[in-house]
Design a protein around this motif. Structure first.
Motif, PDB file in Angstrom:
ATOM      1  N   ASP A  52       0.783  -1.222   0.000  1.00 52.56           N
ATOM      2  CA  ASP A  52       0.000   0.000   0.000  1.00 52.56           C
ATOM      3  C   ASP A  52       0.821   1.281   0.000  1.00 52.56           C
ATOM      4  O   ASP A  52       0.425   2.244  -0.627  1.00 52.56           O
ATOM      5  CB  ASP A  52      -0.942   0.014   1.202  1.00 52.56           C
ATOM      6  CG  ASP A  52      -2.057  -0.994   1.037  1.00 52.56           C
ATOM      7  OD1 ASP A  52      -2.781  -1.230   2.009  1.00 52.56           O
ATOM      8  OD2 ASP A  52      -2.191  -1.551  -0.059  1.00 52.56           O
ATOM      9  N   TRP A  53       1.955   1.281   0.692  1.00 48.91           N
ATOM     10  CA  TRP A  53       2.633   2.558   0.883  1.00 48.91           C
ATOM     11  C   TRP A  53       4.009   2.640   0.234  1.00 48.91           C
ATOM     12  O   TRP A  53       4.365   3.689  -0.288  1.00 48.91           O
ATOM     13  CB  TRP A  53       2.769   2.850   2.381  1.00 48.91           C
ATOM     14  CG  TRP A  53       1.435   2.880   3.058  1.00 48.91           C
ATOM     15  CD1 TRP A  53       0.950   2.010   3.979  1.00 48.91           C
ATOM     16  CD2 TRP A  53       0.390   3.840   2.830  1.00 48.91           C
ATOM     17  NE1 TRP A  53      -0.324   2.348   4.347  1.00 48.91           N
ATOM     18  CE2 TRP A  53      -0.699   3.467   3.656  1.00 48.91           C
ATOM     19  CE3 TRP A  53       0.264   4.957   2.011  1.00 48.91           C
ATOM     20  CZ2 TRP A  53      -1.890   4.186   3.676  1.00 48.91           C
ATOM     21  CZ3 TRP A  53      -0.921   5.661   2.038  1.00 48.91           C
ATOM     22  CH2 TRP A  53      -1.971   5.287   2.865  1.00 48.91           C
ATOM     23  N   LEU A 144      -7.090  -3.140  -7.205  1.00 50.39           N
ATOM     24  CA  LEU A 144      -8.129  -3.036  -8.222  1.00 50.39           C
ATOM     25  C   LEU A 144      -8.183  -1.622  -8.781  1.00 50.39           C
ATOM     26  O   LEU A 144      -8.004  -0.640  -8.064  1.00 50.39           O
ATOM     27  CB  LEU A 144      -9.490  -3.400  -7.640  1.00 50.39           C
ATOM     28  CG  LEU A 144      -9.683  -4.805  -7.092  1.00 50.39           C
ATOM     29  CD1 LEU A 144     -11.162  -5.064  -6.845  1.00 50.39           C
ATOM     30  CD2 LEU A 144      -9.103  -5.847  -8.009  1.00 50.39           C
ATOM     31  N   THR A 145      -8.449  -1.538 -10.078  1.00 51.76           N
ATOM     32  CA  THR A 145      -8.645  -0.236 -10.694  1.00 51.76           C
ATOM     33  C   THR A 145      -9.637  -0.371 -11.837  1.00 51.76           C
ATOM     34  O   THR A 145      -9.873  -1.455 -12.366  1.00 51.76           O
ATOM     35  CB  THR A 145      -7.318   0.375 -11.195  1.00 51.76           C
ATOM     36  OG1 THR A 145      -7.560   1.722 -11.622  1.00 51.76           O
ATOM     37  CG2 THR A 145      -6.720  -0.425 -12.342  1.00 51.76           C
ATOM     38  N   GLY A 146     -10.225   0.747 -12.192  1.00 53.84           N
ATOM     39  CA  GLY A 146     -11.193   0.803 -13.275  1.00 53.84           C
ATOM     40  C   GLY A 146     -11.751   2.216 -13.339  1.00 53.84           C
ATOM     41  O   GLY A 146     -11.441   3.059 -12.496  1.00 53.84           O
ATOM     42  N   ARG A 171      -7.303  -3.229  -1.630  1.00 54.87           N
ATOM     43  CA  ARG A 171      -7.045  -1.848  -2.054  1.00 54.87           C
ATOM     44  C   ARG A 171      -7.558  -1.606  -3.468  1.00 54.87           C
ATOM     45  O   ARG A 171      -7.650  -2.521  -4.289  1.00 54.87           O
ATOM     46  CB  ARG A 171      -5.545  -1.553  -1.996  1.00 54.87           C
ATOM     47  CG  ARG A 171      -5.001  -1.501  -0.575  1.00 54.87           C
ATOM     48  CD  ARG A 171      -5.522  -0.285   0.153  1.00 54.87           C
ATOM     49  NE  ARG A 171      -5.060  -0.229   1.531  1.00 54.87           N
ATOM     50  CZ  ARG A 171      -5.357   0.761   2.364  1.00 54.87           C
ATOM     51  NH1 ARG A 171      -6.095   1.761   1.963  1.00 54.87           N
ATOM     52  NH2 ARG A 171      -4.902   0.745   3.616  1.00 54.87           N
ATOM     53  N   PHE A 172      -7.874  -0.343  -3.761  1.00 49.59           N
ATOM     54  CA  PHE A 172      -8.343   0.019  -5.091  1.00 49.59           C
ATOM     55  C   PHE A 172      -7.986   1.472  -5.371  1.00 49.59           C
ATOM     56  O   PHE A 172      -7.688   2.252  -4.455  1.00 49.59           O
ATOM     57  CB  PHE A 172      -9.858  -0.180  -5.211  1.00 49.59           C
ATOM     58  CG  PHE A 172     -10.658   0.753  -4.339  1.00 49.59           C
ATOM     59  CD1 PHE A 172     -11.114   1.970  -4.832  1.00 49.59           C
ATOM     60  CD2 PHE A 172     -10.953   0.421  -3.025  1.00 49.59           C
ATOM     61  CE1 PHE A 172     -11.844   2.834  -4.022  1.00 49.59           C
ATOM     62  CE2 PHE A 172     -11.680   1.269  -2.215  1.00 49.59           C
ATOM     63  CZ  PHE A 172     -12.131   2.475  -2.708  1.00 49.59           C
ATOM     64  N   VAL A 173      -8.012   1.830  -6.632  1.00 48.39           N
ATOM     65  CA  VAL A 173      -7.819   3.214  -7.055  1.00 48.39           C
ATOM     66  C   VAL A 173      -8.662   3.433  -8.304  1.00 48.39           C
ATOM     67  O   VAL A 173      -8.766   2.554  -9.158  1.00 48.39           O
ATOM     68  CB  VAL A 173      -6.325   3.520  -7.325  1.00 48.39           C
ATOM     69  CG1 VAL A 173      -5.778   2.695  -8.465  1.00 48.39           C
ATOM     70  CG2 VAL A 173      -6.122   5.010  -7.597  1.00 48.39           C
ATOM     71  N   ASP A 174      -9.313   4.588  -8.374  1.00 50.32           N
ATOM     72  CA  ASP A 174     -10.204   4.900  -9.488  1.00 50.32           C
ATOM     73  C   ASP A 174      -9.428   5.649 -10.575  1.00 50.32           C
ATOM     74  O   ASP A 174      -8.693   6.601 -10.289  1.00 50.32           O
ATOM     75  CB  ASP A 174     -11.362   5.757  -8.980  1.00 50.32           C
ATOM     76  CG  ASP A 174     -12.519   5.842  -9.964  1.00 50.32           C
ATOM     77  OD1 ASP A 174     -12.298   5.643 -11.174  1.00 50.32           O
ATOM     78  OD2 ASP A 174     -13.637   6.101  -9.522  1.00 50.32           O
ATOM     79  N   LEU A 235       0.612   8.455  -4.977  1.00 51.75           N
ATOM     80  CA  LEU A 235      -0.643   8.580  -5.716  1.00 51.75           C
ATOM     81  C   LEU A 235      -1.790   8.870  -4.772  1.00 51.75           C
ATOM     82  O   LEU A 235      -2.594   9.782  -5.016  1.00 51.75           O
ATOM     83  CB  LEU A 235      -0.905   7.292  -6.489  1.00 51.75           C
ATOM     84  CG  LEU A 235      -2.186   7.261  -7.340  1.00 51.75           C
ATOM     85  CD1 LEU A 235      -2.229   8.420  -8.334  1.00 51.75           C
ATOM     86  CD2 LEU A 235      -2.306   5.922  -8.053  1.00 51.75           C
ATOM     87  N   TYR A 236      -1.905   8.115  -3.682  1.00 51.77           N
ATOM     88  CA  TYR A 236      -2.970   8.367  -2.716  1.00 51.77           C
ATOM     89  C   TYR A 236      -2.880   9.781  -2.156  1.00 51.77           C
ATOM     90  O   TYR A 236      -3.881  10.470  -1.962  1.00 51.77           O
ATOM     91  CB  TYR A 236      -2.904   7.367  -1.582  1.00 51.77           C
ATOM     92  CG  TYR A 236      -3.433   5.989  -1.894  1.00 51.77           C
ATOM     93  CD1 TYR A 236      -4.248   5.770  -2.992  1.00 51.77           C
ATOM     94  CD2 TYR A 236      -3.127   4.900  -1.077  1.00 51.77           C
ATOM     95  CE1 TYR A 236      -4.744   4.511  -3.286  1.00 51.77           C
ATOM     96  CE2 TYR A 236      -3.620   3.627  -1.364  1.00 51.77           C
ATOM     97  CZ  TYR A 236      -4.427   3.440  -2.455  1.00 51.77           C
ATOM     98  OH  TYR A 236      -4.912   2.204  -2.728  1.00 51.77           O
TER      99      TYR A 236
END
Length: 242
Positions: A52-53, A144-146, A171-174, A235-236
C-alpha cells in the motif's frame, strides 16, 4: 450449510483478505482457530504495509476490472451479467479473466440492447456464486482499478456478502480522478478514451472495456511518472488533495 459451501466460504474469506493461496491452503480443511485467525490477520497487515505505501507503481500488480450489470444497485436486485479483468504490471497485461454470469432474473431488453448479452448467451454460464470462486483468486493479489471502480466494487462486495458472508477489504484506485489529475476532467470512460485516442470496438462488453482501460492505464502510469508520482503512497497523497 453443506461441507462444499463451507469450504468455498473459507477459501473466499482468505482470498478476499489477499492471503496467498499457498499460505491459506493449510486452513481449508478445518475451521480456523483463534491462533490461526491471529496469524492470518498479521500476514494480511504485513502484506498491505508492503503494497500500500512503499511499492512503486511500476512494480505493483494492478487488476483492471469491469462488470456488465442489469442496473446500478445490487441492493435493489440488479445483477451481474459479465465479469472481466486484466492483471497488469508496469502497464503491461500479464493475465486476463472473463466470464459471463447467469442471472437469477430475466435480462431487461434495454440491457441486452446495450451490452449485446442475451438470455441464450448466459444460459450455459455459471451462476454468480460459482463465478466468484475463480474471480476472487484472480483479483486477490493486486490493487483493483477501473473507471468509476465504485460501481464494480459495490457489486463485488454485495455478491461476496450475499453468497459467502465475506467482506472485500482489498485496495483500489479509481482511474477517473487520475485522468482529471494528469489531463482534464473526463466524467465518462468514453470521454477519457476519446481524449487519449483509444478505440474501444466492443464498448459495453466487460472484456472489451477492460482491454481499452488497460491501454489507458499504461498511458496514465507514464503520465504519473512524468509528474514525479512514483509510489502508491504518492498517488494516494496527491489524489487526496484534489
Amino acid at each position: 450449510m453443506n461441507e462444499r459451501h463451507r469450504f468455498w466460504q473459507r477459501a473466499l474469506r482468505l482470498l478476499s483478505l489477499g492471503i496467498p493461496r499457498e499460505a491459506s491452503s493449510a486452513f481449508l480443511g478445518n475451521e480456523p482457530s483463534w491462533q490461526q485467525e491471529h496469524w492470518l490477520r498479521s500476514l494480511q497487515k504485513e502484506k498491505q504495509n508492503v503494497i500500500d505505501w512503499d511499492g512503486r507503481l511500476a512494480d505493483i500488480p494492478f487488476v483492471i476490472v469491469d462488470m456488465e450489470t442489469t442496473g446500478f444497485s445490487p441492493q435493489q436486485g440488479d445483477e451481474i451479467l459479465a465479469i472481466a479483468a486484466a492483471k497488469t504490471v508496469n502497464g503491461r497485461v500479464i493475465d486476463t479473466y472473463a466470464t459471463l454470469v447467469r442471472p437469477e432474473q430475466p435480462i431487461p431488453t434495454s440491457i441486452s440492447a446495450l451490452t449485446g448479452i442475451t438470455e441464450d448467451d448466459v444460459a450455459p454460464a455459471p451462476p454468480l456464486a460459482e463465478a466468484l470462486r475463480t474471480f476472487v483468486p484472480f483479483i486477490a493479489a493486486g490493487v483493483l482499478t477501473g473507471y468509476h471502480i465504485g460501481h464494480d466494487l459495490a457489486f463485488l462486495r454485495h455478491a461476496l456478502w450475499r453468497h459467502y458472508r465475506q467482506k472485500w477489504a482489498g485496495r483500489f484506485v479509481d482511474m477517473q480522478p487520475i485522468v482529471r489529475l494528469v489531463r482534464h476532467p473526463c466524467p465518462t470512460l468514453d470521454e477519457a478514451l476519446a481524449c487519449y485516442g483509444i478505440e474501444c470496438v466492443r464498448r459495453h462488453t466487460a472484456d472489451g472495456d477492460v482491454e481499452a482501460m488497460a491501454e489507458l492505464w499504461g498511458i496514465l502510469l507514464k503520465e504519473l511518472r512524468g509528474r514525479g508520482i512514483d509510489t502508491l503512497h504518492d498517488l494516494y497523497a496527491v489524489l487526496s488533495r484534489h
